[in-house]
Design a protein around this motif. Structure first.
Motif, PDB file in Angstrom:
ATOM      1  N   LEU A   1       0.859  -1.183   0.000  1.00 12.88           N
ATOM      2  CA  LEU A   1       0.000   0.000   0.000  1.00 12.88           C
ATOM      3  C   LEU A   1       0.890   1.226   0.000  1.00 12.88           C
ATOM      4  N   LYS A   2       0.834   2.016  -1.068  1.00  8.62           N
ATOM      5  CA  LYS A   2       1.740   3.156  -1.209  1.00  8.62           C
ATOM      6  C   LYS A   2       1.088   4.249  -2.053  1.00  8.62           C
ATOM      7  N   TYR A   3       1.700   5.451  -2.012  1.00  6.49           N
ATOM      8  CA  TYR A   3       1.355   6.502  -2.968  1.00  6.49           C
ATOM      9  C   TYR A   3       1.928   6.122  -4.333  1.00  6.49           C
ATOM     10  N   LEU A   4       1.136   6.328  -5.377  1.00  3.37           N
ATOM     11  CA  LEU A   4       1.587   6.044  -6.738  1.00  3.37           C
ATOM     12  C   LEU A   4       2.177   7.298  -7.374  1.00  3.37           C
TER      13      LEU A   4
ATOM     14  N   LYS B   1      10.196   6.679 -17.022  1.00  6.21           N
ATOM     15  CA  LYS B   1       9.598   5.429 -17.485  1.00  6.21           C
ATOM     16  C   LYS B   1       9.375   4.446 -16.343  1.00  6.21           C
ATOM     17  N   MET B   2       9.662   4.865 -15.141  1.00  4.50           N
ATOM     18  CA  MET B   2       9.536   3.988 -13.980  1.00  4.50           C
ATOM     19  C   MET B   2       8.284   4.316 -13.165  1.00  4.50           C
ATOM     20  N   VAL B   3       7.819   3.321 -12.433  1.00  8.63           N
ATOM     21  CA  VAL B   3       6.737   3.501 -11.469  1.00  8.63           C
ATOM     22  C   VAL B   3       7.373   3.606 -10.088  1.00  8.63           C
ATOM     23  N   ARG B   4       7.031   4.670  -9.361  1.00 12.24           N
ATOM     24  CA  ARG B   4       7.584   4.872  -8.029  1.00 12.24           C
ATOM     25  C   ARG B   4       6.478   4.735  -6.996  1.00 12.24           C
ATOM     26  N   LEU B   5       6.736   3.927  -5.985  1.00 11.71           N
ATOM     27  CA  LEU B   5       5.787   3.733  -4.896  1.00 11.71           C
ATOM     28  C   LEU B   5       6.361   4.408  -3.656  1.00 11.71           C
ATOM     29  N   ASP B   6       5.689   5.475  -3.221  1.00 11.39           N
ATOM     30  CA  ASP B   6       6.209   6.300  -2.126  1.00 11.39           C
ATOM     31  C   ASP B   6       5.556   5.946  -0.798  1.00 11.39           C
ATOM     32  N   PRO B   7       6.359   5.792   0.255  1.00 15.60           N
ATOM     33  CA  PRO B   7       5.808   5.622   1.598  1.00 15.60           C
ATOM     34  C   PRO B   7       5.387   6.968   2.178  1.00 15.60           C
ATOM     35  N   ALA B   8       4.728   6.921   3.307  1.00 23.19           N
ATOM     36  CA  ALA B   8       4.406   8.133   4.053  1.00 23.19           C
ATOM     37  C   ALA B   8       5.057   8.011   5.427  1.00 23.19           C
TER      38      ALA B   8
ATOM     39  N   GLN C   1      10.143   3.079  -3.569  1.00 20.75           N
ATOM     40  CA  GLN C   1      10.452   1.856  -4.307  1.00 20.75           C
ATOM     41  C   GLN C   1      10.205   2.126  -5.793  1.00 20.75           C
ATOM     42  N   ARG C   2      11.128   1.729  -6.642  1.00 17.68           N
ATOM     43  CA  ARG C   2      11.012   1.975  -8.080  1.00 17.68           C
ATOM     44  C   ARG C   2      10.960   0.662  -8.842  1.00 17.68           C
ATOM     45  N   TYR C   3      10.028   0.608  -9.803  1.00 20.28           N
ATOM     46  CA  TYR C   3       9.843  -0.607 -10.583  1.00 20.28           C
ATOM     47  C   TYR C   3       9.566  -0.250 -12.043  1.00 20.28           C
ATOM     48  N   ARG C   4       9.822  -1.201 -12.917  1.00 24.75           N
ATOM     49  CA  ARG C   4       9.393  -1.055 -14.306  1.00 24.75           C
ATOM     50  C   ARG C   4       7.879  -1.229 -14.356  1.00 24.75           C
ATOM     51  N   PRO C   5       7.214  -0.610 -15.310  1.00 21.07           N
ATOM     52  CA  PRO C   5       5.757  -0.745 -15.385  1.00 21.07           C
ATOM     53  C   PRO C   5       5.274  -2.192 -15.479  1.00 21.07           C
ATOM     54  N   ASP C   6       6.073  -3.051 -16.147  1.00 22.58           N
ATOM     55  CA  ASP C   6       5.640  -4.441 -16.278  1.00 22.58           C
ATOM     56  C   ASP C   6       5.789  -5.230 -14.975  1.00 22.58           C
TER      57      ASP C   6
END
Length: 224
Positions: A181-184, A189-196, A203-208
């Motif tokens: 559970l994170k902020y999107l 070109k990366m997806v970043r999931l941010d904590p609060a 956390q950084r991930y490729r879209p796939d």
């Protein structure tokens, strides 16, 4: 065009308002439409809202407003009291004890990702906490979202969705095996999931590598 059940529900609510000035409860609507659960009533109400027949009143818990009616049911019932307000002003007030049983799908990490367990349990949730759409619940584990008011042991009420906007709090499935559970956010070109929580790094991930499974709709907290 409304489905048969949507039409039946709108008719039932309209007639009850005309007769008593008070809307039926979720339980009464369930019985009138011969549905198996109040979750079915909630889905019908959500569909009517999406089609513009009713509106949830933002500042009044458990309250709806009927915006319009199909031509087939615009005629006021013979039993209606003359003092009842026109349909445009009629308020549909759900009973205070209306609850829905949401599927409870295990635990979700608000720290580093952990496995989201599929379970057969359910969680009773006040209908007023939910908006339109289909929902499920997850128990929160970890403390990385505490600055967003999401604590370890809370229940995240999640609206099913496959897409979300930057800044939404989402349930993200990583590598088809772990959920968090994170902020999107999108970063190039990366997806970043941010904590609060400043103690945790994004956390950084490729879209796939990431699949959105829902957006946070509300929280339920139990005090022991």
């Amino acid at each position: 065009m409304l489905t048969r059940k949507q039409h039946e529900l709108l008719t039932f609510i309209h007639e009850r308002l005309g007769q008593t000035g008070v809307s039926p409860s979720f339980e009464e609507m369930k019985e009138a439409l011969e549905l198996k659960s109040k979750s079915g009533v909630h889905r019908l109400i959500s569909a009517l809202e999406e089609r513009g027949f009713i509106k949830r009143l933002a500042n009044r818990a458990r309250a709806l407003e009927i915006l319009r009616l199909p031509e087939a049911i615009k005629t006021t019932p013979k039993s209606a009291k003359p003092s009842v307000a026109p349909v445009q002003q009629a308020k549909v007030l759900a009973a205070a004890n209306d609850v829905l049983d949401l599927p409870l799908h295990g635990r979700i990490a608000a720290g580093m990702p952990i496995e989201a367990l599929e379970g057969q349990n359910s969680l009773s949730v006040p209908a007023a906490l939910l908006g339109p759409g289909e929902h499920y619940a997850l128990e929160v584990a970890g403390d990385s979202m505490v600055e967003a008011g999401i604590l370890d042991g809370d229940y995240a009420l999640v609206r099913k969705a496959e897409t979300a906007r930057d800044g939404d709090i989402v349930v993200a499935l990583i590598e088809e095996s772990e959920a968090t559970l994170k902020y999107l956010r999108h970063e190039g070109k990366m997806v970043r999931l941010d904590p609060a929580n400043r103690a945790y790094d994004p956390q950084r991930y490729r879209p796939d590598q990431v699949r959105i499974q829902g957006t946070l709709a509300g929280l339920l907290r139990r005090y022991h």
